[in-house]
Design a protein around this motif. Structure first.
Motif, PDB file in Angstrom:
ATOM      1  N   TYR A 206      -2.932  -7.313   5.278  1.00  0.00           N
ATOM      2  CA  TYR A 206      -2.005  -6.207   5.475  1.00  0.00           C
ATOM      3  C   TYR A 206      -0.694  -6.694   6.074  1.00  0.00           C
TER       4      TYR A 206
ATOM      5  N   ARG B  70     -11.438  -4.675   9.899  1.00  0.00           N
ATOM      6  CA  ARG B  70     -10.036  -5.092   9.909  1.00  0.00           C
ATOM      7  C   ARG B  70      -9.782  -5.817  11.224  1.00  0.00           C
TER       8      ARG B  70
ATOM      9  N   ALA C  50      -8.440  -7.633   6.415  1.00  0.00           N
ATOM     10  CA  ALA C  50      -9.699  -6.884   6.405  1.00  0.00           C
ATOM     11  C   ALA C  50     -10.675  -7.502   5.428  1.00  0.00           C
TER      12      ALA C  50
END
Length: 163
Positions: free
Chosen positions: A22, A74, A91
């Motif tokens: 992310y 995550r 994650a």
């Protein structure tokens, strides 16, 4: 619905589906004197687990998603080295073809013994690669040490328990 009684049983129930990043961020301080004050990583919240470099400050945060067929972890790492600051957010996703329920203790065992071992090398590689790209000396993030960084689901904010 199958009732899972151990982390090993949960590992056998699940299939690793994906690892997703992310955020991978590196900010170089070189050439501008001392590193600017950074209130987002206070020294009292820093941890030095996971075989880290003594000159590095790091903070882990974990988010867990669980339903009757999926377990997702995550892991977010903030780490500051002598010449740069890094944020790595990734994650790992697991799924099951059958519905299951799992006790908190068994889920914690799975997260600490299997899920972290799956995602940790990817986080370490992202940290070192981002340092290489900005020309910084990467902080050493050694082998994962499950004794120093643990996911404890009894904490409401799901921060790692530090021993």
């Amino acid at each position: 619905m199958k009732s899972i009684r151990s982390g090993r049983e949960l590992l056998n129930q699940l299939k690793l589906e994906n690892i997703q990043f992310y955020e991978v961020r590196a900010r170089l301080y070189a050439g501008f004197g001392e590193a600017p004050s950074d209130s987002s990583l206070p020294s009292d919240a820093a941890a030095s687990g996971g075989g880290s470099d003594e000159n590095s400050e790091q903070r882990w945060k974990f988010l867990v998603q669980l339903d009757i067929r999926n377990v997702n972890l995550r892991a977010q790492l903030e780490i500051r080295g002598p010449d740069a600051r890094y944020n790595i957010d990734a994650a790992v996703f697991y799924s099951s073809s059958d519905d299951f329920q799992v006790a908190r203790e068994s889920l914690e065992e799975f997260l600490n013994r299997a899920a972290m071992l799956a995602i940790y090398p990817f986080i370490r590689e992202a940290l070192h690669e981002s340092a290489r790209k900005i020309g910084a000396s990467p902080p050493l993030l050694g082998m994962f040490d499950a004794e120093s960084i643990q996911i404890d689901l009894t904490d409401s904010d799901e921060e790692p328990r530090k021993n």
